[in-house]
Write a protein that holds these residues in place. Structure first.
Motif, PDB file in Angstrom:
ATOM      1  N   SER A  99       0.800  -1.223   0.000  1.00 53.21           N
ATOM      2  CA  SER A  99       0.000   0.000   0.000  1.00 53.21           C
ATOM      3  C   SER A  99       0.835   1.277   0.000  1.00 53.21           C
ATOM      4  N   THR A 100       2.147   1.154   0.169  1.00 55.28           N
ATOM      5  CA  THR A 100       3.006   2.343   0.071  1.00 55.28           C
ATOM      6  C   THR A 100       2.751   3.034  -1.267  1.00 55.28           C
ATOM      7  N   SER A 101       2.576   4.350  -1.212  1.00 53.09           N
ATOM      8  CA  SER A 101       2.258   5.083  -2.433  1.00 53.09           C
ATOM      9  C   SER A 101       3.380   6.056  -2.787  1.00 53.09           C
ATOM     10  N   GLY A 102       3.554   6.269  -4.069  1.00 49.81           N
ATOM     11  CA  GLY A 102       4.568   7.197  -4.556  1.00 49.81           C
ATOM     12  C   GLY A 102       3.966   8.217  -5.510  1.00 49.81           C
ATOM     13  N   GLU A 103       4.257   9.488  -5.253  1.00 46.39           N
ATOM     14  CA  GLU A 103       3.760  10.573  -6.107  1.00 46.39           C
ATOM     15  C   GLU A 103       4.944  11.246  -6.791  1.00 46.39           C
ATOM     16  N   ARG A 104       4.874  11.331  -8.097  1.00 44.41           N
ATOM     17  CA  ARG A 104       5.989  11.917  -8.854  1.00 44.41           C
ATOM     18  C   ARG A 104       6.077  13.423  -8.594  1.00 44.41           C
ATOM     19  N   VAL A 105       7.285  13.893  -8.242  1.00 39.57           N
ATOM     20  CA  VAL A 105       7.485  15.324  -7.985  1.00 39.57           C
ATOM     21  C   VAL A 105       8.574  15.915  -8.873  1.00 39.57           C
ATOM     22  N   GLY A 106       9.207  15.083  -9.663  1.00 39.86           N
ATOM     23  CA  GLY A 106      10.254  15.544 -10.562  1.00 39.86           C
ATOM     24  C   GLY A 106      10.718  14.400 -11.429  1.00 39.86           C
ATOM     25  N   GLU A 107      11.673  14.654 -12.291  1.00 41.62           N
ATOM     26  CA  GLU A 107      12.169  13.623 -13.199  1.00 41.62           C
ATOM     27  C   GLU A 107      12.859  12.516 -12.404  1.00 41.62           C
ATOM     28  N   GLY A 108      12.190  11.355 -12.318  1.00 40.64           N
ATOM     29  CA  GLY A 108      12.745  10.224 -11.599  1.00 40.64           C
ATOM     30  C   GLY A 108      12.713  10.360 -10.089  1.00 40.64           C
ATOM     31  N   ILE A 109      12.031  11.366  -9.553  1.00 43.37           N
ATOM     32  CA  ILE A 109      11.973  11.591  -8.111  1.00 43.37           C
ATOM     33  C   ILE A 109      10.522  11.505  -7.646  1.00 43.37           C
ATOM     34  N   TYR A 110      10.288  10.745  -6.604  1.00 42.68           N
ATOM     35  CA  TYR A 110       8.937  10.527  -6.085  1.00 42.68           C
ATOM     36  C   TYR A 110       8.912  10.825  -4.579  1.00 42.68           C
ATOM     37  N   ARG A 111       7.716  11.180  -4.097  1.00 47.91           N
ATOM     38  CA  ARG A 111       7.493  11.365  -2.675  1.00 47.91           C
ATOM     39  C   ARG A 111       6.676  10.174  -2.193  1.00 47.91           C
ATOM     40  N   LEU A 112       7.221   9.451  -1.205  1.00 49.79           N
ATOM     41  CA  LEU A 112       6.631   8.183  -0.766  1.00 49.79           C
ATOM     42  C   LEU A 112       5.992   8.317   0.605  1.00 49.79           C
ATOM     43  N   SER A 113       4.867   7.627   0.769  1.00 49.64           N
ATOM     44  CA  SER A 113       4.191   7.560   2.063  1.00 49.64           C
ATOM     45  C   SER A 113       3.735   6.126   2.295  1.00 49.64           C
TER      46      SER A 113
END
Length: 550
Positions: free
Chosen positions: A202-216
């Motif tokens: 269920s860990t989710s990742g949101e793209r914030v830049g080229e190849g960079i994600y913010r995970l929760s």
């Protein structure tokens, strides 16, 4: 006469053999010497040094202290600020420093001349020997070495992190990774609701830049939490992604990883395993967003090899300790080693340890040749779960039996065998328990039956006269598993036994191979050790595989 000598004399008079210590774990293992005979002289000299070290009093004391003084979690500082650091005993750091100095975390990727073409086998020997000392600290080194297979999917990340991963200068400082002399990497897959069902993560990742994600999200088991980065899976809008998540950001601040607690484990006590919650943790995407499982499985495959090597190593150490003990202790008028029942038990066990060792090294060999040789590639793909399953499954029972051979004094924490016994279940659980391995073999049956056929042809050839009949039985087990998923464990165990027998024959193990084949594949079902047929010379088996110290 020194006080130590007088003490030894008194203990000998009390029928108490010396501890198994100060014996070269490499030189005293004829099978290992034979398996490594084709490697360079420089490597064999290195193994000789490691073999002396792992049974030395100094090293054994480090292992004891690291396990009797487990890591401690500090979540907050005196001002109430988050710290999220785990403190290890100095003995842990000493073990890590030594193991990193010999490249257990890096040597596969270093392209050193001595090991060229044999990188996995060369490292496997170091790992197998070091496991006989202490396996807890090896977890961080396993994941660090294996992580490079995942980083390959992001060349720019690999280029930045690889020099730190390949450095042999252990650095335990709590600093941003690229400011350190060397880094270690962990892995975070397991979640509360998912376990080994990684698609339910269920860990989710949101793209914030080229190849960079913010995970929760969270991870239920994250081994070696003081690693400098972690390879994790997380859901993105484009599918499951694989990420490298640093523990600290470039300015030294936390990357949002909050350690909730350390697991109170049965064994593996020197190593910390944390439960972690995180939000707004930045991670670098490895590969494409929808290809995360495939990316991390390249890493997982390498860790499974290490699981097999570690289990084989602690079985070898436990057996060596037991054989040494029964050679020095008397009961009912003669040495225990000369009591027929004891001899039969130990010889029976020795066959499994020999088979496990040859299987693990065969797998390492095929990892080295898989890119150039399709037969080796088939072996590596099919046999990784088989080898991991069987070796890790038999370890707890075998080590317990070795403990029983020593008797009541084997059931005390002062002996290394107690540590080995508590460690044994960990490798079976790590990176896929038994049913997961069996399901992996069933997937090969569905999608790559040609790989199975290639494998079985090799078994038939190496088994010689008994090959055709043995493989016919194996094919029947395969057909049964294709019809009935519940029979998968029957198949995977039969594959392991046949593969081990085939490899023993290929190595020219002669009577050892005969005894293993006939007792494991031609005999009745066995629940305990010690039912080895009297036709096989038990003394010969023990003296060959465990020569008496000179």
């Amino acid at each position: 006469m020194s006080s130590m000598n007088r003490t030894e004399e008194k203990l000998a008079a009390l029928n108490q053999p010396k501890p198994w210590s100060g014996v070269n774990a490499y030189r005293s293992d004829p099978l290992l010497v034979d398996l490594t005979a084709s490697l360079s002289r420089g490597l064999r000299e290195e193994y000789d040094v490691i073999g002396k070290y792992v049974t030395s009093h100094e090293a054994q004391e480090l292992a004891r202290m690291a396990n009797q003084s487990p890591p401690v979690l500090r979540t907050h500082g005196v001002r109430g600020e988050r710290l999220d650091v785990v403190e290890f005993h100095p003995a842990w750091h000493a073990l890590m420093r030594r193991s990193m100095s010999v490249g257990l975390h890096s040597s596969v990727w270093e392209n050193l001349p001595d090991a060229r073409g044999h990188e996995h086998k060369a490292r496997a020997t170091r790992f197998f020997l070091t496991a006989q000392l202490e396996t807890g600290h090896l977890g961080a080194l396993t994941t660090t070495s294996a992580s490079v297979a995942a980083l390959v999917a992001a060349p720019h990340i690999q280029k930045e992190w690889a020099p730190k991963i390949l450095s042999r200068k252990y650095d335990s400082s709590n600093k941003p990774p690229l400011q350190k002399t060397a880094v270690t990497l962990g892995i975070g897959m397991t979640e509360k609701q998912a376990g080994t069902d990684v698609r339910a993560i269920s860990t989710s990742g949101e793209r914030v830049g080229e190849g960079i994600y913010r995970l929760s999200g969270h991870k239920w088991f994250m081994s070696a939490p003081m690693s400098d980065g972690f390879v994790m899976l997380g859901q993105t809008k484009d599918g499951m992604g694989c990420f490298l998540v640093p523990r600290l950001l470039e300015d030294g601040s936390s990357n949002g990883l909050e350690f909730q607690r350390l697991k109170d484990k049965i064994g593996n006590r020197s190593n910390a395993t944390a439960e972690v919650e995180f939000s707004d943790a930045f991670g670098y995407l490895l590969g494409t967003p929808g290809d995360g499982i495939r990316t991390i499985l390249d890493m997982v495959t390498l860790t499974r090899l290490d699981c097999a090597l570690a289990s084989a190593g602690i079985m070898r150490a436990s057996m060596a300790e037991a054989v040494h003990h029964v050679r020095g202790r008397s009961a009912f008028g003669k040495k225990l080693i000369d009591q027929p029942i004891m001899t039969r038990v130990l010889a029976d066990m020795a066959l499994d340890v020999a088979a496990a060792t040859t299987l693990a090294f065969k797998l390492a060999d095929t990892f080295d040749r898989a890119r150039e040789n399709p037969v080796d590639a088939a072996y590596a793909r099919v046999m990784t779960p088989v080898v991991k399953y069987w070796i890790c499954k038999i370890a707890p029972a075998l080590i317990y039996e070795a403990m029983e051979c020593i008797g009541g004094s084997g059931y005390i924490e002062e002996r290394p065998i107690a540590r080995h016994y508590r460690e044994a279940p960990a490798t079976a659980l790590w990176e896929g328990a038994g049913n997961v391995m069996a399901l992996d073999v069933l997937r090969v049956l569905e999608r790559g039956k040609d790989l199975i056929d290639t494998l079985f042809a090799g078994f038939e050839r190496d088994l010689g006269p008994s090959g055709k009949k043995t493989v016919e039985v194996l094919r029947a087990a395969t057909a049964l598993a294709e019809r009935d998923e519940g029979a998968a464990r029957l198949l995977i165990e039969q594959m392991a036994l046949v593969a081990a027998a085939a490899e023993l024959y290929r190595l020219g193990a002669g009577k050892i191979a005969d005894a293993f084949l006939e007792s494991r594949l031609a005999g009745g079902w066995r629940h305990t050790y010690g039912v080895l047929d009297a036709r096989f010379d038990a003394h010969y088996v023990l003296d060959l595989l465990y020569p008496a110290a000179s």
